[in-house]
Design an enzyme around this catalytic site. Sequence first.
Site, PDB file in Angstrom:
ATOM      1  N   GLU A  49     -11.342 -24.421 -22.659  1.00 32.82           N
ATOM      2  CA  GLU A  49     -11.791 -23.769 -20.832  1.00 32.82           C
ATOM      3  C   GLU A  49     -13.153 -22.749 -20.531  1.00 32.82           C
ATOM      4  O   GLU A  49     -13.924 -22.718 -21.704  1.00 32.82           O
ATOM      5  CB  GLU A  49     -10.597 -22.317 -21.300  1.00 32.82           C
ATOM      6  CG  GLU A  49     -11.142 -21.746 -22.150  1.00 32.82           C
ATOM      7  CD  GLU A  49      -9.816 -20.297 -22.983  1.00 32.82           C
ATOM      8  OE1 GLU A  49      -9.004 -21.080 -23.234  1.00 32.82           O
ATOM      9  OE2 GLU A  49     -10.764 -19.560 -22.018  1.00 32.82           O
ATOM     10  N   ARG A  54      -5.629 -19.411 -29.470  1.00 32.97           N
ATOM     11  CA  ARG A  54      -7.335 -19.894 -28.737  1.00 32.97           C
ATOM     12  C   ARG A  54      -6.401 -21.251 -28.855  1.00 32.97           C
ATOM     13  O   ARG A  54      -5.898 -21.759 -29.322  1.00 32.97           O
ATOM     14  CB  ARG A  54      -8.284 -19.984 -30.233  1.00 32.97           C
ATOM     15  CG  ARG A  54      -8.856 -18.331 -30.173  1.00 32.97           C
ATOM     16  CD  ARG A  54      -9.895 -18.466 -28.908  1.00 32.97           C
ATOM     17  NE  ARG A  54     -10.751 -16.990 -28.991  1.00 32.97           N
ATOM     18  CZ  ARG A  54     -10.769 -16.215 -28.474  1.00 32.97           C
ATOM     19  NH1 ARG A  54      -9.417 -15.623 -27.567  1.00 32.97           N
ATOM     20  NH2 ARG A  54     -11.213 -14.268 -28.056  1.00 32.97           N
ATOM     21  N   HIS A  70      -6.109 -17.963 -19.184  1.00 28.17           N
ATOM     22  CA  HIS A  70      -6.980 -16.939 -20.259  1.00 28.17           C
ATOM     23  C   HIS A  70      -6.525 -16.295 -19.015  1.00 28.17           C
ATOM     24  O   HIS A  70      -7.266 -15.200 -19.554  1.00 28.17           O
ATOM     25  CB  HIS A  70      -7.906 -17.411 -20.513  1.00 28.17           C
ATOM     26  CG  HIS A  70      -7.940 -16.452 -22.682  1.00 28.17           C
ATOM     27  ND1 HIS A  70      -8.973 -17.559 -23.307  1.00 28.17           N
ATOM     28  CD2 HIS A  70      -7.898 -15.440 -22.590  1.00 28.17           C
ATOM     29  CE1 HIS A  70      -8.970 -16.600 -24.233  1.00 28.17           C
ATOM     30  NE2 HIS A  70      -8.313 -15.620 -23.570  1.00 28.17           N
ATOM     31  N   ILE A  91      -0.785  -8.954 -33.164  1.00 22.80           N
ATOM     32  CA  ILE A  91      -0.606  -9.705 -31.482  1.00 22.80           C
ATOM     33  C   ILE A  91       1.286 -10.337 -31.720  1.00 22.80           C
ATOM     34  O   ILE A  91       2.117  -9.671 -31.135  1.00 22.80           O
ATOM     35  CB  ILE A  91      -1.318 -10.029 -30.681  1.00 22.80           C
ATOM     36  CG1 ILE A  91      -2.536  -9.254 -30.269  1.00 22.80           C
ATOM     37  CG2 ILE A  91      -0.720 -10.956 -29.200  1.00 22.80           C
ATOM     38  CD1 ILE A  91      -3.665 -10.421 -29.917  1.00 22.80           C
ATOM     39  N   ILE A  95      -0.912 -18.319 -27.119  1.00 22.71           N
ATOM     40  CA  ILE A  95      -2.064 -17.094 -26.663  1.00 22.71           C
ATOM     41  C   ILE A  95      -2.827 -16.539 -27.238  1.00 22.71           C
ATOM     42  O   ILE A  95      -3.667 -16.249 -27.278  1.00 22.71           O
ATOM     43  CB  ILE A  95      -0.882 -15.774 -26.174  1.00 22.71           C
ATOM     44  CG1 ILE A  95      -0.004 -15.492 -27.501  1.00 22.71           C
ATOM     45  CG2 ILE A  95       0.047 -15.913 -24.852  1.00 22.71           C
ATOM     46  CD1 ILE A  95      -1.253 -14.827 -28.306  1.00 22.71           C
TER      47      ILE A  95
HETATM   48  C1  8YV Z   1     -10.083 -12.108 -22.872  1.00 31.89           C
HETATM   49  C2  8YV Z   1      -9.688 -12.595 -25.352  1.00 31.89           C
HETATM   50  O1  8YV Z   1     -10.118 -13.159 -21.993  1.00 31.89           O
HETATM   51  O2  8YV Z   1     -10.055 -10.834 -26.519  1.00 31.89           O
HETATM   52  C3  8YV Z   1      -9.925 -12.100 -26.481  1.00 31.89           C
HETATM   53  O3  8YV Z   1     -10.233 -12.303 -27.268  1.00 31.89           O
HETATM   54  O4  8YV Z   1      -9.668 -13.897 -25.630  1.00 31.89           O
HETATM   55  C4  8YV Z   1      -9.490 -11.927 -24.204  1.00 31.89           C
HETATM   56  O5  8YV Z   1      -8.860 -11.023 -24.550  1.00 31.89           O
HETATM   57  C5  8YV Z   1     -11.331 -12.200 -23.224  1.00 31.89           C
HETATM   58  O6  8YV Z   1     -12.201 -11.362 -24.412  1.00 31.89           O
HETATM   59  C6  8YV Z   1     -12.476 -11.239 -21.992  1.00 31.89           C
HETATM   60  O7  8YV Z   1     -13.241 -10.667 -21.516  1.00 31.89           O
END
Ligand code: 8YV
Length: 319
Positions: free
Chosen positions: A263, A234, A281, A157, A232
């Site tokens: 959250e 955690r 999120h 990412i 973006i």
């Molecule tokens: C999602 C995320 O909000 O991929 C992750 O780790 O935090 C996000 O893509 C989540 O897992 C979907 O419920």
Amino acid sequence: MSAVPPSRPKVLMVSPMPDWDLAPMREAYELIDLPAGGLGGLATTADITALVTSGGRGAEAALIEALPALELIAVYGVGYDRVDLEAAARCNVAVTTTPDVLTADVADMALALTLALARRIVDGDAFVRSGAWPNGAMPLTGNVAGCKVGIVGLGRIGEAIARRFAGFDTKIGYWNRSPKPSSSWQAFPTPAALSAWADILVVAVAGGGDTVGLVDAATITALGRDGLLVNISRGTTVDEAALIAALESGAIAGAGLDVFRDEPTIDPRFSRLGNVVLSPHQGSATVATRRAMGALVRTNLAAHFAGKALPTAVLSRHS
Ligand code: 8YV
């Protein structure tokens, strides 16, 4: 004599998924929703062999240990910081995630938050709606082109964020736990050194015990009074108390946040700040990406129950 229908594997749904995933899953599995009060609300847990959970919810040791037949934890997300990997390994449970399919949308969210923050898009919207415009122009804003962007965590990412920022005529630097000799961006030895150089600090590092508070008070204030912080990853990766203090005192100019420590409950002080853009999120929360994530969860489940290799395992079972 009618044939006894074959029993479908039982899959515990720890987090909700959209109907477009649930419908095909119900054909192959018996889906059991985790009761609000916990596993005690189920008649039996003895034959649950897989569970599906989100990145934010994960699966703690107590849950894993309470499911004696559990073989697979399929995470609907790329982050597995909330899955107790030690407990999973101890109980011989495999863990899969949904990498790659969400990279572009999460990276887009980092850019969206940065642009919204620097160009005050949310304030501009409120300004137009309020009818204030005929009385005079909105104050001038900061800009992104030409800025130095520091990326904390150059994983999949982080790389995608760097590529996007390169298209905005910015200078890019990064900090990563392990060296990235193949990268052409400028490397910094610590997050604080990166922050001292950067105008905009984007946090894209994976969550988990190793990165709790990685972006600490010193790293935040090193950004300086004109600096912007975007997260973006955690909520745990940034010292949230230090971030709020820096935003309240003006030690940094602003923050764009898609993630928060507790959250979906957020520290109420965030809502009183005028120099933040807050997002619930939403990084991966597009129809296309959630469809792709759901498909990958289902592919992993199907592979597991067919006895095949798991396409995107972060932990495999030992035989
Ligand atoms: C999602 C995320 O909000 O991929 C992750 O780790 O935090 C996000 O893509 C989540 O897992 C979907 O419920």
